[in-house]
Design a protein around this motif. Structure first.
Motif, mmCIF file in Angstrom:
data_model
loop_
_atom_site.group_PDB
_atom_site.id
_atom_site.type_symbol
_atom_site.label_atom_id
_atom_site.label_comp_id
_atom_site.label_asym_id
_atom_site.label_seq_id
_atom_site.Cartn_x
_atom_site.Cartn_y
_atom_site.Cartn_z
ATOM 1 N N ILE A 187 0.878 -1.176 0.000
ATOM 2 C CA ILE A 187 0.000 0.000 0.000
ATOM 3 C C ILE A 187 0.908 1.216 0.000
ATOM 4 O O ILE A 187 1.886 1.265 0.743
ATOM 5 C CB ILE A 187 -0.911 0.054 1.253
ATOM 6 C CG1 ILE A 187 -1.907 -1.098 1.273
ATOM 7 C CG2 ILE A 187 -1.668 1.383 1.312
ATOM 8 C CD1 ILE A 187 -2.813 -1.101 2.490
ATOM 9 N N ASP A 188 0.570 2.200 -0.802
ATOM 10 C CA ASP A 188 1.357 3.434 -0.835
ATOM 11 C C ASP A 188 0.402 4.603 -1.005
ATOM 12 O O ASP A 188 0.233 5.142 -2.091
ATOM 13 C CB ASP A 188 2.381 3.378 -1.969
ATOM 14 C CG ASP A 188 3.428 4.471 -1.854
ATOM 15 O OD1 ASP A 188 3.498 5.119 -0.795
ATOM 16 O OD2 ASP A 188 4.175 4.673 -2.831
ATOM 17 N N ARG A 189 -0.227 4.958 0.091
ATOM 18 C CA ARG A 189 -1.186 6.058 0.104
ATOM 19 C C ARG A 189 -0.671 7.143 1.042
ATOM 20 O O ARG A 189 0.141 6.853 1.914
ATOM 21 C CB ARG A 189 -2.539 5.560 0.609
ATOM 22 C CG ARG A 189 -3.155 4.508 -0.259
ATOM 23 C CD ARG A 189 -4.520 4.129 0.274
ATOM 24 N NE ARG A 189 -5.061 3.038 -0.513
ATOM 25 C CZ ARG A 189 -5.743 2.035 -0.005
ATOM 26 N NH1 ARG A 189 -5.979 1.961 1.284
ATOM 27 N NH2 ARG A 189 -6.199 1.085 -0.789
ATOM 28 N N PRO A 190 -1.158 8.347 0.913
ATOM 29 C CA PRO A 190 -0.686 9.407 1.815
ATOM 30 C C PRO A 190 -0.892 9.058 3.300
ATOM 31 O O PRO A 190 -0.023 9.336 4.113
ATOM 32 C CB PRO A 190 -1.524 10.626 1.413
ATOM 33 C CG PRO A 190 -1.908 10.355 -0.010
ATOM 34 C CD PRO A 190 -2.063 8.856 -0.112
ATOM 35 N N ALA A 191 -2.006 8.437 3.634
ATOM 36 C CA ALA A 191 -2.304 8.160 5.040
ATOM 37 C C ALA A 191 -1.911 6.762 5.491
ATOM 38 O O ALA A 191 -1.968 6.466 6.683
ATOM 39 C CB ALA A 191 -3.802 8.375 5.300
ATOM 40 N N SER A 192 -1.552 5.892 4.583
ATOM 41 C CA SER A 192 -1.171 4.536 4.983
ATOM 42 C C SER A 192 -0.195 3.945 3.969
ATOM 43 O O SER A 192 -0.390 4.049 2.771
ATOM 44 C CB SER A 192 -2.414 3.649 5.098
ATOM 45 O OG SER A 192 -3.118 3.609 3.877
ATOM 46 N N LYS A 193 0.832 3.342 4.521
ATOM 47 C CA LYS A 193 1.862 2.729 3.681
ATOM 48 C C LYS A 193 2.245 1.387 4.281
ATOM 49 O O LYS A 193 2.449 1.286 5.485
ATOM 50 C CB LYS A 193 3.093 3.622 3.596
ATOM 51 C CG LYS A 193 2.808 4.972 2.954
ATOM 52 C CD LYS A 193 4.048 5.829 2.930
ATOM 53 C CE LYS A 193 3.780 7.212 2.394
ATOM 54 N NZ LYS A 193 3.215 7.299 1.086
ATOM 55 N N ILE A 194 2.342 0.375 3.434
ATOM 56 C CA ILE A 194 2.875 -0.915 3.843
ATOM 57 C C ILE A 194 3.893 -1.322 2.788
ATOM 58 O O ILE A 194 3.551 -1.540 1.635
ATOM 59 C CB ILE A 194 1.785 -1.998 3.981
ATOM 60 C CG1 ILE A 194 0.766 -1.611 5.047
ATOM 61 C CG2 ILE A 194 2.427 -3.345 4.292
ATOM 62 C CD1 ILE A 194 -0.374 -2.597 5.192
ATOM 63 N N HIS A 195 5.147 -1.363 3.223
ATOM 64 C CA HIS A 195 6.250 -1.783 2.370
ATOM 65 C C HIS A 195 6.977 -2.894 3.115
ATOM 66 O O HIS A 195 7.207 -2.781 4.315
ATOM 67 C CB HIS A 195 7.225 -0.644 2.100
ATOM 68 C CG HIS A 195 6.617 0.517 1.381
ATOM 69 N ND1 HIS A 195 7.393 1.530 0.869
ATOM 70 C CD2 HIS A 195 5.348 0.846 1.068
ATOM 71 C CE1 HIS A 195 6.614 2.426 0.273
ATOM 72 N NE2 HIS A 195 5.370 2.031 0.396
ATOM 73 N N THR A 196 7.343 -3.961 2.433
ATOM 74 C CA THR A 196 8.152 -5.009 3.055
ATOM 75 C C THR A 196 9.525 -4.992 2.406
ATOM 76 O O THR A 196 9.650 -4.806 1.198
ATOM 77 C CB THR A 196 7.509 -6.401 2.911
ATOM 78 O OG1 THR A 196 7.390 -6.719 1.524
ATOM 79 C CG2 THR A 196 6.122 -6.438 3.552
ATOM 80 N N VAL A 197 10.546 -5.172 3.255
ATOM 81 C CA VAL A 197 11.930 -5.146 2.787
ATOM 82 C C VAL A 197 12.521 -6.532 3.019
ATOM 83 O O VAL A 197 12.620 -6.989 4.161
ATOM 84 C CB VAL A 197 12.759 -4.082 3.539
ATOM 85 C CG1 VAL A 197 14.196 -4.055 3.017
ATOM 86 C CG2 VAL A 197 12.113 -2.712 3.417
ATOM 87 N N GLU A 198 12.900 -7.188 1.936
ATOM 88 C CA GLU A 198 13.497 -8.518 2.060
ATOM 89 C C GLU A 198 14.874 -8.418 2.704
ATOM 90 O O GLU A 198 15.638 -7.487 2.428
ATOM 91 C CB GLU A 198 13.621 -9.177 0.678
ATOM 92 C CG GLU A 198 12.285 -9.597 0.104
ATOM 93 C CD GLU A 198 12.423 -10.350 -1.197
ATOM 94 O OE1 GLU A 198 13.495 -10.939 -1.462
ATOM 95 O OE2 GLU A 198 11.452 -10.333 -1.969
ATOM 96 N N ASN A 199 15.161 -9.379 3.584
ATOM 97 C CA ASN A 199 16.462 -9.456 4.256
ATOM 98 C C ASN A 199 16.836 -8.153 4.952
ATOM 99 O O ASN A 199 17.989 -7.732 4.933
ATOM 100 C CB ASN A 199 17.560 -9.858 3.264
ATOM 101 C CG ASN A 199 17.262 -11.186 2.615
ATOM 102 O OD1 ASN A 199 16.879 -12.136 3.294
ATOM 103 N ND2 ASN A 199 17.400 -11.255 1.313
ATOM 104 N N PHE A 200 15.875 -7.538 5.605
ATOM 105 C CA PHE A 200 16.108 -6.266 6.297
ATOM 106 C C PHE A 200 17.038 -6.465 7.496
ATOM 107 O O PHE A 200 17.931 -5.672 7.741
ATOM 108 C CB PHE A 200 14.779 -5.658 6.752
ATOM 109 C CG PHE A 200 14.905 -4.308 7.369
ATOM 110 C CD1 PHE A 200 15.225 -3.206 6.592
ATOM 111 C CD2 PHE A 200 14.710 -4.127 8.727
ATOM 112 C CE1 PHE A 200 15.345 -1.941 7.160
ATOM 113 C CE2 PHE A 200 14.836 -2.872 9.299
ATOM 114 C CZ PHE A 200 15.149 -1.779 8.514
ATOM 115 N N LEU A 201 16.806 -7.544 8.246
ATOM 116 C CA LEU A 201 17.657 -7.892 9.385
ATOM 117 C C LEU A 201 18.149 -9.329 9.218
ATOM 118 O O LEU A 201 17.459 -10.163 8.659
ATOM 119 C CB LEU A 201 16.876 -7.817 10.707
ATOM 120 C CG LEU A 201 16.326 -6.471 11.144
ATOM 121 C CD1 LEU A 201 15.482 -6.633 12.401
ATOM 122 C CD2 LEU A 201 17.454 -5.480 11.394
#
Length: 106
Positions: free
Chosen positions: A69-83
């Motif tokens: 989701i990439d909206r002004p009021a809500s965003k959900i981004h997943t980052v592979e291998n973040f940690l």
């Protein structure tokens, strides 16, 4: 003659009410469809459930980012291998004293 007039009147009234009811049903169906267009299925806690497909995929600092989701009021981004596994465990251990079950309302 009176009975015919009464029958015609009742039929017209019933037909009008049925038409109104059908219009209301169609209106409500349209509202439900419009609402459904704004809802999206996201799952993260249960690995056995399918998750929604990403809207797009980007790269950030050499890592794959799935934009859900990439909206002004809500965003959900997943980052592979973040940690790494060790980094994740360290964060969990540090946060454990203050973690609690989420409060939700049904």
């Amino acid at each position: 003659h009176v009975l015919d007039t009464l029958t015609a009147c009742v039929q017209k009234g019933v037909a009008t009410e049925i038409e109104r009811a059908n219009e209301e049903i169609a209106f409500q169906a349209t509202i439900r469809e419009d609402m459904a267009d704004h809802w999206e299925n996201y799952t993260c806690a249960d690995d056995t459930l399918n998750t929604t497909e990403a809207k797009r995929t980007e790269t950030w600092r050499g890592r794959t980012v799935s934009v859900m989701i990439d909206r002004p009021a809500s965003k959900i981004h997943t980052v592979e291998n973040f940690l790494t596994e060790d980094e994740c465990k360290a964060v969990e251990d540090a946060a454990r004293p203050i973690l609690h079950d989420a409060t939700v309302a049904d």
